[in-house]
Design a protein around this motif. Structure first.
Motif, short mmCIF file in Angstrom:
data_model
loop_
_atom_site.label_atom_id
_atom_site.label_comp_id
_atom_site.label_asym_id
_atom_site.label_seq_id
_atom_site.Cartn_x
_atom_site.Cartn_y
_atom_site.Cartn_z
N ARG A 105 0.88 -1.16 0.00
CA ARG A 105 0.00 0.00 0.00
C ARG A 105 0.92 1.22 0.00
O ARG A 105 1.85 1.29 0.79
CB ARG A 105 -0.87 0.01 1.25
N LYS A 149 2.59 12.17 -2.44
CA LYS A 149 2.12 13.54 -2.25
C LYS A 149 3.10 14.47 -2.94
O LYS A 149 4.29 14.46 -2.64
CB LYS A 149 2.05 13.88 -0.76
N TYR A 168 1.54 5.70 -1.02
CA TYR A 168 0.95 7.03 -1.03
C TYR A 168 1.96 7.98 -1.63
O TYR A 168 3.15 7.91 -1.32
CB TYR A 168 0.62 7.43 0.42
#
Length: 129
Positions: free
Chosen positions: A75, A79, A77
């Motif tokens: 998983r 930004k 992420y």
């Protein structure tokens, strides 16, 4: 530092970890940690490790002898923080949530590299034409 023997075990119900440290010629010590306490210990050990490697040269990742702890299907992420750069974070089963920041010029290098390898170069098809 003296030589020590260490064993680490996880409880059957996976609610605790037992760390047994046996320094030579001394009685063994056992530490039982919850999940949160283990995460805290990992963070603290990481901080200690970062202090120990200060000033040392970074490993050459192109060298086949460098061991990298990889994660598949993590998983993750991303930004973006234009114009400064970006953050890439992911969940590592051994270390928990980890990440790194890249300055703008390195983000551009990564994007260019992946674009060349995955978009501009056709992949081999298993189908016969």
């Amino acid at each position: 530092m003296p030589d020590v023997e260490m064993t680490i075990g996880v409880a059957h119900d996976r609610t605790a970890t037992a760390i047994k440290i046996a320094p030579l010629e001394q009685p063994p010590l056992q530490l039982v940690l919850t999940f949160d306490e283990l995460d805290q210990l990992i963070r603290e050990l990481g901080t200690a490790r970062s202090k120990m490697v200060e000033g040392q040269s970074l490993p050459d990742f192109e060298n086949e002898e460098v061991t990298i702890s990889t994660v598949a299907n993590a998983r993750w992420y991303i930004k973006a923080s234009p114009p400064a750069g970006g953050l890439l974070a992911f969940y590592h089963p051994k270390f928990g949530p980890v990440g790194f920041t890249l300055p703008r010029d390195q983000v551009i290098q990564v994007v260019n590299f992946l674009t060349e390898r995955f978009i501009l170069q056709p992949t081999q098809s298993a189908e016969k034409h």
